[in-house]
Design an enzyme around this catalytic site. Structure first.
Site, PDB file in Angstrom:
ATOM      1  N   ASN A  91      -6.554  -5.664   1.463  1.00  0.00           N
ATOM      2  CA  ASN A  91      -6.882  -6.376   2.693  1.00  0.00           C
ATOM      3  C   ASN A  91      -8.121  -5.850   3.404  1.00  0.00           C
ATOM      4  OD1 ASN A  91      -5.321  -4.096   3.201  1.00  0.00           O
ATOM      5  ND2 ASN A  91      -4.412  -4.927   5.055  1.00  0.00           N
ATOM      6  N   GLU A 187       1.486   4.915   3.868  1.00  0.00           N
ATOM      7  CA  GLU A 187       1.423   3.922   4.937  1.00  0.00           C
ATOM      8  C   GLU A 187       1.908   2.615   4.328  1.00  0.00           C
ATOM      9  OE1 GLU A 187       1.198   1.251   7.209  1.00  0.00           O
ATOM     10  OE2 GLU A 187      -0.873   1.041   6.527  1.00  0.00           O
ATOM     11  N   CYS A 221      -1.525  -4.730   8.299  1.00  0.00           N
ATOM     12  CA  CYS A 221      -0.237  -4.091   8.601  1.00  0.00           C
ATOM     13  C   CYS A 221      -0.073  -3.867  10.091  1.00  0.00           C
ATOM     14  CB  CYS A 221      -0.115  -2.767   7.848  1.00  0.00           C
ATOM     15  SG  CYS A 221      -1.373  -1.553   8.274  1.00  0.00           S
TER      16      CYS A 221
END
Length: 417
Positions: A91, A187, A221
């Site tokens: 992303n 993460e 996120c």
């Protein structure tokens, strides 16, 4: 390399990146579909991270600890943890690489990068830039290919001392198992809420919510995934939000007037389309958007979204702004804490007591007053609780994760030891 030499490499890399901003922006857009407006910002963020890492490289230091009886003095020495494996997602093909690479190099760790198989070209270009900036070739490697083949090989390799990974929960758990016994920084996504209280500036709240839900076409996120709005202002807020979102231009990401481009694949867009349809079936009202054209999903606003529908129960990677109406703080906190995630949150209120009450009760890694959960800075820790992962990013905090402490003791100044 000395800390001063590492700092110089990172500073030169930042300058080179800024001088090639248009080139890197076009490359990111071409392989990820993220619109030009955002990829230019991504290059700027990446350069900023490199500058902060350059400064922090010269601030890595231990401490002296005189033992209470005065017989000995202990000195702690931070040392590089060893080879760091950085596994990055699609992303943000540049900045996600930089937030792994910059602290590793600042700490003096050799770095092995495994970028997403969907967006490998930006990582390769950045690696070339680091070499040009003076990074020694034996300090840096990039391996591209399918994660199912490379992940097990790399994460379990005996020469890898630490794994830093950003991606899905399922993949992260697989990586963690393969890297058992190694240092880990994981993460693993989020389902981030924005809270709109009755005293909030509603036009500002609507602009913030629209931006946070649509940034990177919703593929972030830390993007806004759930909007908890107090019932008494929900009608007005939803009208303002729908106007803001309807004004977002979706289309060709290479155009300067485009606000959001396609998702990473048509398969990803189909998931978002299905979740929107399921939410409507469960009782939500589709206010605007939601149409799919191949991999492109037009940004959507949904009102009266049930808190248990998949769209908001799981992390939805798409440009969707789901409004969940609540009757007060207790309900908002309960629903926010009810998912497996706890990354970041944003609270919009003028009442400091209400803010601190929410901040104390939310199970998240960060709470932002007057900002959305998508707020970030290279100077602060980033990471969550529950299924969101292990450890903290943010340059100084990532450097700490990538060093180990060696303790040396010697006779103290007040005794013979």
């Amino acid at each position: 390399m000395t800390p001063q030499q590492r700092s110089a490499v990172l500073s030169r890399a930042a300058a080179l990146l800024e001088s090639r901003a248009e080139e890197f922006s076009a490359l990111i857009t071409s392989e990820s579909g993220v619109c030009r407006k955002e990829t230019l910002r991504e290059v700027s963020r990446a350069a900023g991270n490199l500058k902060v890492a350059a400064a922090e490289a010269e601030r890595i230091r231990g401490e002296s600890i005189p033992l209470p009886d005065g017989t000995r003095l202990a000195v702690t020495l931070p040392e590089p943890v060893g080879v760091v494996l950085g596994i990055t997602p699609f992303n943000r093909p540049l900045n996600q690489v930089v937030v792994k690479a910059a602290p590793a190099l600042a700490a003096g760790c050799p770095l092995l990068l495994k970028p997403s198989e969907k967006t490998p070209l930006t990582a390769l270009a950045f690696a070339e830039l680091l070499i040009e900036a003076g990074c020694a070739k034996d300090m840096l490697g990039v391996v591209t290919g399918e994660p199912g083949e490379l992940g097990p090989l790399l994460a379990s390799h005996p020469d890898v001392a630490m794994v830093t990974f950003t991606g899905s929960v399922a993949t992260g758990h697989s990586v963690a198992a393969l890297a058992a016994g190694k240092r880990q920084l994981l993460e693993l996504g989020g389902n981030d809420p924005l809270f709109v209280l009755p005293d909030a500036d509603l036009p500002h709240a609507a602009r913030l919510a629209a931006g946070g839900a649509c940034a990177t076409a919703g593929q972030s996120c830390r993007g806004i995934k759930r909007i908890f709005v107090w019932e008494e202002v929900a009608d007005e807020f939803t009208d303002l939000l729908s106007t803001e979102v309807a004004g977002k231009q979706a289309g060709d990401p290479r155009r300067s007037d485009t606000d959001l481009g396609p998702l990473i694949s048509e398969e990803a867009a189909l998931v978002v389309e299905r979740r929107i349809a399921d939410a409507v079936r469960d009782g939500a009202r589709l206010v605007t958007g939601g149409e799919r054209d191949g991999a492109l999903v037009h940004p959507a606003v949904l009102d009266r979204v049930p808190a248990d529908t998949e769209l908001v129960r799981e992390e939805t990677f798409g440009p969707v702004a789901p409004v969940i109406r609540v009757r007060g703080a207790d309900e908002a906190v309960r629903l926010s804490n009810s998912t497996a995630y706890g990354l970041q949150a944003g609270v919009l209120t003028r009442d400091s007591a209400r803010f601190w009450d929410l901040a104390a009760r939310l199970r998240v890694g960060a709470v932002n007053l007057g900002e959305g959960p998508h707020f970030d800075s290279p100077h602060i820790p980033f990471g969550g609780v529950k299924a969101c992962g292990i450890g903290r990013e943010g340059i100084r905090y990532a450097i700490a994760e990538m060093t180990v402490t060696k303790t040396v003791t010697l006779p103290g100044p007040y005794g013979t030891g």
